[in-house]
Design an enzyme around this catalytic site. Structure first.
Site, mmCIF file in Angstrom:
data_model
loop_
_atom_site.group_PDB
_atom_site.id
_atom_site.type_symbol
_atom_site.label_atom_id
_atom_site.label_comp_id
_atom_site.label_asym_id
_atom_site.label_seq_id
_atom_site.Cartn_x
_atom_site.Cartn_y
_atom_site.Cartn_z
ATOM 1 N N THR A 132 6.063 -2.628 -3.727
ATOM 2 C CA THR A 132 6.654 -1.702 -2.885
ATOM 3 C C THR A 132 7.463 -0.896 -3.971
ATOM 4 O O THR A 132 8.097 -1.691 -5.172
ATOM 5 C CB THR A 132 7.792 -2.203 -1.818
ATOM 6 N N ASP A 133 8.197 0.476 -3.533
ATOM 7 C CA ASP A 133 9.124 0.963 -4.589
ATOM 8 C C ASP A 133 10.429 0.444 -4.625
ATOM 9 O O ASP A 133 11.008 0.994 -5.538
ATOM 10 C CB ASP A 133 8.892 2.495 -4.189
ATOM 11 N N GLU A 134 10.530 -0.218 -3.705
ATOM 12 C CA GLU A 134 12.024 -0.870 -3.516
ATOM 13 C C GLU A 134 12.430 -1.647 -4.955
ATOM 14 O O GLU A 134 13.570 -1.889 -4.937
ATOM 15 C CB GLU A 134 12.201 -1.743 -2.494
ATOM 16 N N TYR A 157 15.074 -8.791 0.084
ATOM 17 C CA TYR A 157 13.620 -8.411 0.165
ATOM 18 C C TYR A 157 13.069 -8.025 -1.277
ATOM 19 O O TYR A 157 12.074 -8.357 -1.656
ATOM 20 C CB TYR A 157 13.468 -7.365 1.233
ATOM 21 N N LYS A 161 10.147 -9.459 -3.660
ATOM 22 C CA LYS A 161 9.134 -8.795 -4.011
ATOM 23 C C LYS A 161 8.906 -8.410 -5.547
ATOM 24 O O LYS A 161 7.753 -8.537 -6.157
ATOM 25 C CB LYS A 161 8.843 -7.115 -3.336
HETATM 26 P P1 NAD Z 1 4.623 -6.402 8.346
HETATM 27 O O1 NAD Z 1 5.849 -7.218 8.605
HETATM 28 O O2 NAD Z 1 4.057 -5.568 9.358
HETATM 29 O O3 NAD Z 1 3.383 -7.478 8.330
HETATM 30 C C1 NAD Z 1 3.331 -8.670 7.449
HETATM 31 C C2 NAD Z 1 2.285 -9.642 8.022
HETATM 32 O O4 NAD Z 1 2.434 -10.934 7.091
HETATM 33 C C3 NAD Z 1 2.323 -10.123 9.466
HETATM 34 O O5 NAD Z 1 1.308 -9.954 10.032
HETATM 35 C C4 NAD Z 1 3.087 -11.539 9.401
HETATM 36 O O6 NAD Z 1 2.582 -12.348 10.400
HETATM 37 C C5 NAD Z 1 2.429 -11.973 7.818
HETATM 38 N N1 NAD Z 1 3.035 -13.252 7.248
HETATM 39 C C6 NAD Z 1 4.353 -12.960 7.038
HETATM 40 N N2 NAD Z 1 4.406 -14.557 6.548
HETATM 41 C C7 NAD Z 1 3.311 -14.908 6.458
HETATM 42 C C8 NAD Z 1 3.146 -16.292 5.619
HETATM 43 N N3 NAD Z 1 3.970 -17.089 5.139
HETATM 44 N N4 NAD Z 1 1.670 -16.426 5.739
HETATM 45 C C9 NAD Z 1 0.786 -15.645 6.115
HETATM 46 N N5 NAD Z 1 1.058 -14.586 6.811
HETATM 47 C C10 NAD Z 1 2.312 -14.173 6.728
HETATM 48 O O7 NAD Z 1 4.558 -5.823 6.830
HETATM 49 P P2 NAD Z 1 3.945 -4.387 6.323
HETATM 50 O O8 NAD Z 1 4.832 -3.353 6.771
HETATM 51 O O9 NAD Z 1 2.673 -4.090 7.054
HETATM 52 O O10 NAD Z 1 3.767 -4.587 5.007
HETATM 53 C C11 NAD Z 1 2.758 -5.133 4.301
HETATM 54 C C12 NAD Z 1 2.996 -5.321 2.755
HETATM 55 O O11 NAD Z 1 3.488 -4.099 2.271
HETATM 56 C C13 NAD Z 1 4.346 -6.199 2.459
HETATM 57 O O12 NAD Z 1 3.936 -6.752 1.331
HETATM 58 C C14 NAD Z 1 5.141 -5.115 1.902
HETATM 59 O O13 NAD Z 1 6.055 -5.607 0.991
HETATM 60 C C15 NAD Z 1 4.251 -3.932 1.508
HETATM 61 N N6 NAD Z 1 4.842 -2.723 1.827
HETATM 62 C C16 NAD Z 1 5.419 -2.306 2.887
HETATM 63 C C17 NAD Z 1 5.916 -0.825 3.018
HETATM 64 C C18 NAD Z 1 6.370 -0.356 4.557
HETATM 65 O O14 NAD Z 1 6.496 0.817 4.484
HETATM 66 N N7 NAD Z 1 5.959 -1.029 5.471
HETATM 67 C C19 NAD Z 1 5.822 -0.175 1.950
HETATM 68 C C20 NAD Z 1 5.450 -0.575 0.647
HETATM 69 C C21 NAD Z 1 4.942 -1.872 0.662
HETATM 70 O O1 TDX Z 2 17.918 1.585 12.844
HETATM 71 C C1 TDX Z 2 17.776 1.979 11.361
HETATM 72 N N1 TDX Z 2 18.497 2.900 11.300
HETATM 73 C C2 TDX Z 2 18.394 3.536 10.067
HETATM 74 O O2 TDX Z 2 19.477 4.522 9.751
HETATM 75 C C3 TDX Z 2 16.882 1.388 10.596
HETATM 76 C C4 TDX Z 2 15.944 0.367 10.947
HETATM 77 C C5 TDX Z 2 16.647 2.033 9.313
HETATM 78 N N2 TDX Z 2 17.679 2.798 8.985
HETATM 79 C C6 TDX Z 2 17.596 3.341 7.603
HETATM 80 C C7 TDX Z 2 17.672 2.649 6.566
HETATM 81 C C8 TDX Z 2 16.593 3.118 5.501
HETATM 82 O O3 TDX Z 2 17.433 3.951 4.660
HETATM 83 O O4 TDX Z 2 16.151 4.293 7.659
HETATM 84 C C9 TDX Z 2 15.640 3.905 6.386
HETATM 85 C C10 TDX Z 2 14.506 3.145 6.294
HETATM 86 O O5 TDX Z 2 14.653 1.832 6.864
HETATM 87 P P1 TDX Z 2 13.424 0.757 7.102
HETATM 88 O O6 TDX Z 2 12.369 1.414 8.038
HETATM 89 O O7 TDX Z 2 14.065 -0.686 7.443
HETATM 90 O O8 TDX Z 2 12.666 0.962 5.671
HETATM 91 P P2 TDX Z 2 13.370 0.594 4.281
HETATM 92 O O9 TDX Z 2 14.297 -0.154 4.236
HETATM 93 O O10 TDX Z 2 13.432 1.908 3.334
HETATM 94 O O11 TDX Z 2 11.956 -0.397 3.664
HETATM 95 C C11 TDX Z 2 10.596 0.023 4.071
HETATM 96 O O12 TDX Z 2 9.880 0.658 3.026
HETATM 97 C C12 TDX Z 2 9.534 -0.217 1.807
HETATM 98 C C13 TDX Z 2 9.955 -1.229 4.735
HETATM 99 O O13 TDX Z 2 10.450 -1.841 5.480
HETATM 100 C C14 TDX Z 2 9.600 -2.211 3.526
HETATM 101 O O14 TDX Z 2 8.668 -3.025 3.750
HETATM 102 C C15 TDX Z 2 9.004 -1.243 2.290
HETATM 103 O O15 TDX Z 2 8.842 -2.181 1.161
#
Ligand code: NAD
Ligand code: TDX
Length: 355
Positions: A132-134, A157, A161
């Site tokens: 992730t970019d975070e 988090y 990562k």
């Molecule tokens: P998500 O939370 O929707 O899904 C995570 C999945 O991992 C779930 O199905 C969960 O059951 C499974 N999981 C959790 N712990 C586990 C374990 N110990 N063993 C096996 N399975 C397990 O997450 P997402 O948003 O789909 O993100 C997927 C990946 O992409 C993550 O690594 C996250 O860091 C990365 N990522 C997410 C975003 C975003 O915006 N959502 C952006 C950049 C990177």
């Molecule tokens: O209820 C809310 N109100 C609000 O203002 C929530 C849930 C979030 N926010 C804000 C916090 C953040 O600035 O919105 C922005 C986005 O929040 P999230 O959806 O929780 O995402 P973020 O914290 O940016 O992280 C996400 O992007 C990078 C994903 O959850 C991560 O898994 C990924 O790595």
């Protein structure tokens, strides 16, 4: 036919990846997911049974992961499984270190064991870490994250990562293992769990519930439609260079408050005239609440490397992507009702109780 080990494939991005890959080519996918609160088998309906094998297991379980590598000659490991929500990591960091760091190490060790061949590795094997970019921390008003930006995570988090990324890259430096790390910006699209900003706001608008905006709503995130992310992962896994990091993003920065307003307006537009919620949806639903602790101000990806080196470009702009996403949530009311019943209500009231 390639055989993939996909972890976390019952979650948001993993499920989109599995669907995309099985539709795109004749591959076999072994999908390992522990089905935590974020994993959902309903995300995986309608997939070809002969090419998609689901295994409910924890990535930290050494025996299970070893058995799977023994049974299937994996060509690719695409590692999505993670605890992924920043707010939860502030409440309870421990599970983030366990899954995100220890789980990654288990996968690396097992892949290394089965892929090693003399001094090198078997042909055409690759491990891709979905990051992730975070991990880059926060930007000020200007500038972009490049692959060279120092790693300075701020939340438990992103720290977990970052630790996992360092481990993965160390397996290249130390063991010459064929690994790649991708770092993507915020995703949105179908199957996203409604704890994250976009699906939470869509669900709350549809239920005429308050829309909790943290702080002043002026934090900036860089949004990418999930299908563009999974395509980038596929391209990086096939054509990327070992030991390299690729940033993924589509230059689509928006203030959180603007995202919320776009969702309000688009949901209202998309509901039919006969829907009685239509006239009740307005910006009055917005509620400013206490800020997230350690809230990163701005994320913005420079995708120049993956674009010039691997030819990846995003295909879906935000206007189209958000309409597709809202349409999906409107058409999948059963999915969202199931997810937001029971335990979700406890999560939601606890998370927003003190805000
Ligand atoms: P998500 O939370 O929707 O899904 C995570 C999945 O991992 C779930 O199905 C969960 O059951 C499974 N999981 C959790 N712990 C586990 C374990 N110990 N063993 C096996 N399975 C397990 O997450 P997402 O948003 O789909 O993100 C997927 C990946 O992409 C993550 O690594 C996250 O860091 C990365 N990522 C997410 C975003 C975003 O915006 N959502 C952006 C950049 C990177
Ligand atoms: O209820 C809310 N109100 C609000 O203002 C929530 C849930 C979030 N926010 C804000 C916090 C953040 O600035 O919105 C922005 C986005 O929040 P999230 O959806 O929780 O995402 P973020 O914290 O940016 O992280 C996400 O992007 C990078 C994903 O959850 C991560 O898994 C990924 O790595």
């Amino acid at each position: 036919m390639k055989t993939y080990l996909v972890t976390g494939g019952a979650g948001f991005i993993g499920a989109n990846f599995v669907r995309f890959m099985l539709g795109k080519e004749d591959c076999k996918i072994v999908n390992v997911d522990a089905l935590t609160y974020a994993g959902n088998l309903d995300n995986l309906t309608g997939l070809p049974q002969d090419r998609h094998i689901f295994v409910k297991a924890d990535i930290c379980d050494k025996n299970v992961i070893d058995e799977l590598f023994q049974k299937y000659d994996f060509d690719r490991v695409i590692h999505f499984a993670a605890e992924s929500h920043v707010d939860r990591s502030i409440e309870d960091p421990e599970v983030f270190v366990r899954t995100n760091v220890m789980g990654t190490m288990n996968l690396l060790n097992t892949a290394k064991k089965y892929w090693q061949d003399g001094d090198g590795y078997k042909k055409d094997k690759r491990y891709l870490q979905v990051s992730t970019d975070e991990v880059y921390g926060s930007l000020g008003e200007t500038g972009y994250f490049t692959e060279k930006t120092p790693i300075t995570p701020h939340s438990p988090y992103s720290a977990s990562k970052a630790a996992a990324d360092f481990l993965v890259l160390s397996y290249y430096d130390t063991f010459k293992m064929p690994v790649i790390v991708t770092r993507c910006s915020n995703n949105y699209g179908p199957y996203q769990f409604p704890e994250k900003l976009v699906p939470l706001m869509i669900n709350n608008v549809l239920n005429l519930k308050p829309l909790p905006v943290y702080g002043d709503g002026k934090n900036v995130r860089d949004w990418l439609y999930v299908e563009d992310h999974v395509k980038a992962i596929d391209i990086a896994a096939e054509n990327g260079r070992d030991g390299e990091v690729y940033n993924i993003g589509g230059h689509n920065e928006k203030y959180n408050i603007d995202i919320v307003k776009i969702i309000i307006e688009t949901v209202a537009q998309m509901l039919p005239e006969s829907d009685e919620r239509k006239s009740k949806i307005s910006n009055d639903l917005i509620t400013y609440v206490a800020d997230r602790k350690g809230h990163d101000l701005r994320y913005a990806i420079d995708p120049e490397k993956i674009s010039s080196e691997l030819g990846w470009k995003p295909e879906t702009n935000f206007e189209t992507g958000i309409k597709k996403t809202i349409k999906w949530y409107l058409e999948n009311t059963e999915w969202i009702e199931k997810i937001t019943s029971g335990e979700y209500q406890n999560y939601y009231s606890k998370m927003y109780a003190n805000r």
